[in-house]
Design a protein around this motif. Structure first.
Motif, PDB file in Angstrom:
ATOM      1  N   UNK A   1      10.761  -8.410  -9.627  1.00  0.00           N
ATOM      2  CA  UNK A   1      10.503  -9.850  -9.653  1.00  0.00           C
ATOM      3  C   UNK A   1      10.192 -10.511  -8.302  1.00  0.00           C
ATOM      4  N   UNK A   2      11.085 -11.429  -7.882  1.00  0.00           N
ATOM      5  CA  UNK A   2      10.890 -12.183  -6.638  1.00  0.00           C
ATOM      6  C   UNK A   2      10.772 -11.228  -5.446  1.00  0.00           C
ATOM      7  N   UNK A   3      11.462 -10.113  -5.535  1.00  0.00           N
ATOM      8  CA  UNK A   3      11.416  -9.119  -4.468  1.00  0.00           C
ATOM      9  C   UNK A   3      10.011  -8.576  -4.305  1.00  0.00           C
ATOM     10  N   UNK A   4       9.390  -8.252  -5.426  1.00  0.00           N
ATOM     11  CA  UNK A   4       8.011  -7.757  -5.377  1.00  0.00           C
ATOM     12  C   UNK A   4       7.082  -8.876  -4.912  1.00  0.00           C
ATOM     13  N   UNK A   5       7.366 -10.090  -5.386  1.00  0.00           N
ATOM     14  CA  UNK A   5       6.539 -11.230  -4.971  1.00  0.00           C
ATOM     15  C   UNK A   5       6.647 -11.441  -3.457  1.00  0.00           C
ATOM     16  N   UNK A   6       7.866 -11.295  -2.916  1.00  0.00           N
ATOM     17  CA  UNK A   6       8.051 -11.500  -1.476  1.00  0.00           C
ATOM     18  C   UNK A   6       7.336 -10.408  -0.674  1.00  0.00           C
ATOM     19  N   UNK A   7       7.312  -9.194  -1.202  1.00  0.00           N
ATOM     20  CA  UNK A   7       6.675  -8.105  -0.441  1.00  0.00           C
ATOM     21  C   UNK A   7       5.169  -8.010  -0.672  1.00  0.00           C
ATOM     22  N   UNK A   8       4.639  -8.927  -1.461  1.00  0.00           N
ATOM     23  CA  UNK A   8       3.239  -8.872  -1.904  1.00  0.00           C
ATOM     24  C   UNK A   8       2.272  -8.578  -0.758  1.00  0.00           C
ATOM     25  N   UNK A   9       2.432  -9.262   0.357  1.00  0.00           N
ATOM     26  CA  UNK A   9       1.520  -9.087   1.495  1.00  0.00           C
ATOM     27  C   UNK A   9       1.459  -7.625   1.937  1.00  0.00           C
ATOM     28  N   UNK A  10       2.636  -7.015   2.074  1.00  0.00           N
ATOM     29  CA  UNK A  10       2.681  -5.651   2.598  1.00  0.00           C
ATOM     30  C   UNK A  10       2.424  -4.593   1.522  1.00  0.00           C
ATOM     31  N   UNK A  11       2.585  -4.987   0.255  1.00  0.00           N
ATOM     32  CA  UNK A  11       2.246  -4.079  -0.848  1.00  0.00           C
ATOM     33  C   UNK A  11       0.766  -3.671  -0.717  1.00  0.00           C
ATOM     34  N   UNK A  12      -0.067  -4.633  -0.408  1.00  0.00           N
ATOM     35  CA  UNK A  12      -1.500  -4.350  -0.196  1.00  0.00           C
ATOM     36  C   UNK A  12      -1.699  -3.427   1.004  1.00  0.00           C
ATOM     37  N   UNK A  13      -0.914  -3.664   2.065  1.00  0.00           N
ATOM     38  CA  UNK A  13      -1.083  -2.872   3.290  1.00  0.00           C
ATOM     39  C   UNK A  13      -0.692  -1.418   3.032  1.00  0.00           C
ATOM     40  N   UNK A  14       0.369  -1.198   2.252  1.00  0.00           N
ATOM     41  CA  UNK A  14       0.796   0.171   1.916  1.00  0.00           C
ATOM     42  C   UNK A  14      -0.357   0.937   1.279  1.00  0.00           C
ATOM     43  N   UNK A  15      -1.052   0.284   0.355  1.00  0.00           N
ATOM     44  CA  UNK A  15      -2.158   0.961  -0.333  1.00  0.00           C
ATOM     45  C   UNK A  15      -3.330   1.194   0.615  1.00  0.00           C
ATOM     46  N   UNK A  16      -3.618   0.221   1.462  1.00  0.00           N
ATOM     47  CA  UNK A  16      -4.773   0.357   2.356  1.00  0.00           C
ATOM     48  C   UNK A  16      -4.528   1.409   3.434  1.00  0.00           C
ATOM     49  N   UNK A  17      -3.242   1.643   3.774  1.00  0.00           N
ATOM     50  CA  UNK A  17      -2.908   2.711   4.729  1.00  0.00           C
ATOM     51  C   UNK A  17      -2.922   4.086   4.056  1.00  0.00           C
ATOM     52  N   UNK A  18      -3.107   4.089   2.735  1.00  0.00           N
ATOM     53  CA  UNK A  18      -3.146   5.331   1.947  1.00  0.00           C
ATOM     54  C   UNK A  18      -1.829   6.108   2.103  1.00  0.00           C
ATOM     55  N   UNK A  19      -0.717   5.370   1.969  1.00  0.00           N
ATOM     56  CA  UNK A  19       0.604   5.973   2.107  1.00  0.00           C
ATOM     57  C   UNK A  19       1.182   6.275   0.724  1.00  0.00           C
ATOM     58  N   UNK A  20       1.628   7.511   0.489  1.00  0.00           N
ATOM     59  CA  UNK A  20       2.074   7.894  -0.854  1.00  0.00           C
ATOM     60  C   UNK A  20       3.502   7.451  -1.154  1.00  0.00           C
ATOM     61  N   UNK A  21       3.738   6.155  -1.066  1.00  0.00           N
ATOM     62  CA  UNK A  21       5.068   5.589  -1.315  1.00  0.00           C
ATOM     63  C   UNK A  21       5.280   5.487  -2.830  1.00  0.00           C
ATOM     64  N   UNK A  22       6.479   5.840  -3.292  1.00  0.00           N
ATOM     65  CA  UNK A  22       6.802   5.647  -4.708  1.00  0.00           C
ATOM     66  C   UNK A  22       7.852   4.549  -4.807  1.00  0.00           C
ATOM     67  N   UNK A  23       7.569   3.572  -5.663  1.00  0.00           N
ATOM     68  CA  UNK A  23       8.468   2.417  -5.787  1.00  0.00           C
ATOM     69  C   UNK A  23       8.797   2.148  -7.261  1.00  0.00           C
ATOM     70  N   UNK A  24      10.040   2.405  -7.661  1.00  0.00           N
ATOM     71  CA  UNK A  24      10.459   1.953  -8.980  1.00  0.00           C
ATOM     72  C   UNK A  24      10.466   0.420  -9.030  1.00  0.00           C
ATOM     73  N   UNK A  25       9.883  -0.125 -10.092  1.00  0.00           N
ATOM     74  CA  UNK A  25       9.908  -1.570 -10.307  1.00  0.00           C
ATOM     75  C   UNK A  25      10.628  -1.820 -11.626  1.00  0.00           C
ATOM     76  N   UNK A  26      11.691  -2.614 -11.554  1.00  0.00           N
ATOM     77  CA  UNK A  26      12.415  -2.963 -12.769  1.00  0.00           C
ATOM     78  C   UNK A  26      11.901  -4.339 -13.177  1.00  0.00           C
TER      79      UNK A  26
END
Lengths: 308, 393
Positions: B82-107
């Motif tokens: 929820x709000x946590x994902x919303x707060x990290x929204x800016x860097x969520x895009x950066x993780x993908x653009x850096x092509x980093x294989x991060x795995x994130x469970x989202x509840x």
């Protein structure tokens, strides 16, 4: 810790020539001095800002080391992650070298938008050195006021106008706030006093755990000063006690430089276009307020350092 | 061989994370994800993992530190809601653009405001264009299975993209279920060692992550990201096949349930698929030719595979647990319609928005959806193209 300039000058530069920072910018001078203190492989994290955009224009890089820019407000968190990875991989024997981790942010990225992330990283105790190059405004976006902007400064979001005489508030004392985190090492330095600054960086790198160094870095565009005056302006900032040089080592405050004669702050202000309007007769009280603020802080600092 | 245990969705994810044994986890608590971090913290405290746990001061820093760790060559994870994902929204895009294989469970949990802690898909749907692969899970078993597969998908050199593993808040995350888990050793062999191509800690080859990328290169880098997302589709299927051999459980891009001769169907994601399956069985028993398509992979969007299955029915009801506030239904609805547009004969498609803020979806409501869809399949018209299901007027 001694600093042998002859030896230091032989070290290869980590921030190399060819970057696109302005002539007279304090940031690269500070960065090169600070990095000359380094003896280990390093990862540098850089907040969004002048230093970042001017040194990393793809496909070029001015950095002779691994470097990461994530976003504006998260440099301390980013370098925390790098350091955590290092600890984990080192423990597993996957990394052999002894790395150092340094973050660079401007005052906007450090005093303002990155403050929470910085405070969190310091509290968690990561073995990192965070360096703020403080030029007293959001210079990269065109001189907007930050919480590091001094009283009365004319910036594009605190313009000196017919009724408002520039920035109405004093600056935030971030160095003291970082000292209140009770981390092993906090210091304030200036590239005009490079032996002092490099010594501080050596200490910051040597301590186990977080260290924070605040460095004053003139911006000729934002301060409206001559590019040739950068170092003399820094000297004046130190001599007027606007920017005292000190360190807080394991909670002990030490004044690392005491001016022979404390100059009036006007001496520093009068060289800068951003303060020109303060010298109109109707704004004289602002210079007085500025002086009172500097005097009060200086007295507090002397007490903390137990200097009479 | 697998072992049967009773776990909540969050416990299953935490257990999967223990078996993955990541180098770094950086996380921050938020309902209903909190248990995951708590369980994982006890694994760290009890020395069951080699992980460096970074208990950050916000989700923005959680993702930022995870990015730093992954860029330094670590297998790095975080988890949020929820709000946590919303707060990290800016860097969520950066993780993908850096092509980093991060795995994130989202509840999955509703987004404020007003504040609501219960399930809907607004949070992960809000990040649907961030460049992350998104896997949706119906239950704890699927959340666990998707988590393990996500590591292998993300780290595949043809992909190198981060993955969100979504499960429904409270319904799945806090519901106790019997599931089958793999042995630690099986998981370790399945995911293998992570060997990064570009690490900040490689002194022989220093790297720059996140330089200034202007008009002359940015676009090419974005195209590469788009290509990687397309390339992920076959990799997701390869990994599923390998996982089937290991676990006996089969995964595809979606599950087509009783779709072979279906005349009309419902498309849905997450826990509500279970209830829908019950309704399909009931209606089938009554002689109705109905089917269910449960979408597992929302990013990349498998429109070609969807065409093959949904192209054969006369009417489809797409059920979204999120509104896009476009005035044109939820995100799944829009994308399914767009995905089927090129078919010569395509089904009629209506949209239903259900379950926002944790509102229950009952059997009667699903029956109503099927009844209306049947009517459309027989040439009738829906009262509304998009219906907010079960809302008091």
């Amino acid at each position: 810790m001694s600093v042998n300039l002859k030896e230091l000058s032989k070290k290869p530069d980590i921030l190399t020539p060819g970057h696109r920072l302005c002539a007279g910018c304090g940031a690269p001078i500070a960065v090169r001095q600070l990095l000359s203190a380094l003896d280990n492989p390093v990862v540098i994290a850089n907040a969004t800002g002048c230093l970042e955009v001017s040194t990393s224009i793809f496909p070029y890089s001015a950095w002779n080391c691994s470097w990461i820019h994530n976003a504006f407000e998260n440099t301390a968190a980013t370098i925390s992650g790098v350091e955590a990875a290092y600890k984990s991989l080192k423990r597993q024997g996957k990394v052999k070298e002894d790395f150092k981790f340094i973050a660079f942010g401007g005052d906007g990225g450090t005093y303002d938008i990155g403050f929470q992330s910085l405070s969190g990283a310091m509290e968690r105790g990561h073995d990192i050195v965070y360096v703020c190059y403080d030029n007293g405004a959001y210079m990269n976006t065109g001189v907007q006021r930050s919480s590091a902007t001094p009283l009365g400064a004319d910036t594009t979001t605190s313009p000196a106008g017919a009724v408002v005489p520039g920035k109405l508030q004093h600056r935030k004392d971030l160095t003291a706030i970082m000292a209140a985190h009770n981390i092993p090492y906090v210091a304030q330095g200036s590239p005009s006093h490079f032996t002092d600054l490099i010594k501080k960086m050596k200490k910051a790198l040597a301590v186990k755990g977080p260290a924070f160094i605040n460095v004053l870095a003139p911006c000729p565009r934002g301060w409206r000063t001559e590019t040739s005056e950068t170092i003399s302006l820094l000297r004046l900032a130190v001599d007027t006690c606007f920017w005292p040089l000190y360190e807080v080592e394991d909670g002990k405050w030490n004044l690392t430089f005491k001016p022979k004669e404390k100059k009036p702050v006007e001496e520093w202000l009068k060289h800068q276009g951003r303060f020109r309007h303060l010298f109109k007769p109707e704004n004289r009280h602002l210079i007085d307020q500025f002086q009172e603020y500097v005097d009060k802080n200086w007295e507090t600092l002397l007490k903390r350092c137990e200097v009479s | 061989m697998g072992k049967r245990v009773a776990l909540t969705g969050n416990e299953a994810i935490a257990l999967g994370m223990r078996q993955i044994n990541p180098d770094v986890v950086a996380a921050y608590p938020i309902t209903p994800q909190t248990d995951i971090v708590q369980y994982f913290a006890s694994f760290v405290s009890d020395g069951q993992v080699k992980t460096e746990l970074v208990t950050v001061e916000s989700e923005h820093s959680a993702m930022s530190a995870t990015i730093g760790a992954a860029a330094a060559g670590a297998r790095a994870m975080t988890a949020t809601s929820s709000q946590g994902l919303a707060l990290m929204w800016e860097v969520v895009y950066i993780a993908a653009s850096f092509r980093l294989p991060i795995v994130m469970p989202v509840v999955n949990r509703a987004l404020s405001g007003p504040i609501n802690i219960h399930c809907d898909h607004s949070d992960s749907m809000g990040a649907r264009d961030s460049g992350w692969i998104q896997l949706y899970s119906e239950n704890a078993q699927e959340a666990y299975d998707n988590l393990l597969q996500a590591v292998k998908i993300a780290e595949d050199k043809r992909v190198m993209l981060p993955v969100m593993v979504c499960q429904d808040g409270f319904i799945t995350s806090h519901g106790m279920e019997n599931l089958e888990i793999l042995q630690d050793e099986e998981v370790r062999t399945f995911i293998g060692e992570y060997t990064p191509d570009y690490s900040l800690l490689d002194t022989k080859r220093p790297v720059m992550y996140g330089p200034l990328d202007l008009q002359n290169y940015y676009f090419e880098h974005k195209k590469q990201q788009a290509e990687a997302m397309k390339d992920a589709l076959p990799v997701i299927l390869e990994v599923a096949e390998e996982y089937r051999k290991l676990s006996g459980r089969e995964y595809q891009l979606f599950e087509a349930y009783r779709m072979d001769d279906a005349e009309y169907a419902v498309v849905i994601m997450g826990s509500a698929a279970g209830t829908t399956r019950v309704v399909v069985d009931e209606l089938r028993a009554a002689g109705e030719k109905v089917g269910l398509l449960k979408l597992r992979v929302f990013r990349p969007f498998p429109y070609k595979a969807l065409q093959q299955v949904l192209g054969k029915v006369k009417a489809v009801a797409v059920m979204d647990r999120a509104d896009s506030f476009s005035g044109f239904g939820g995100p799944l609805f829009s994308e399914i319609r767009a995905g089927l547009y090129d078919l010569e004969t395509r089904p009629r498609i209506s949209g239903y928005i259900y379950g926002l803020g944790g509102r229950d979806l009952g059997i009667d409501e699903i029956k109503r959806v099927f009844a209306e869809t049947k009517m459309i399949a027989r040439g009738g018209d829906a009262a509304d193209l998009v219906t907010h299901l079960g809302v008091r007027e």
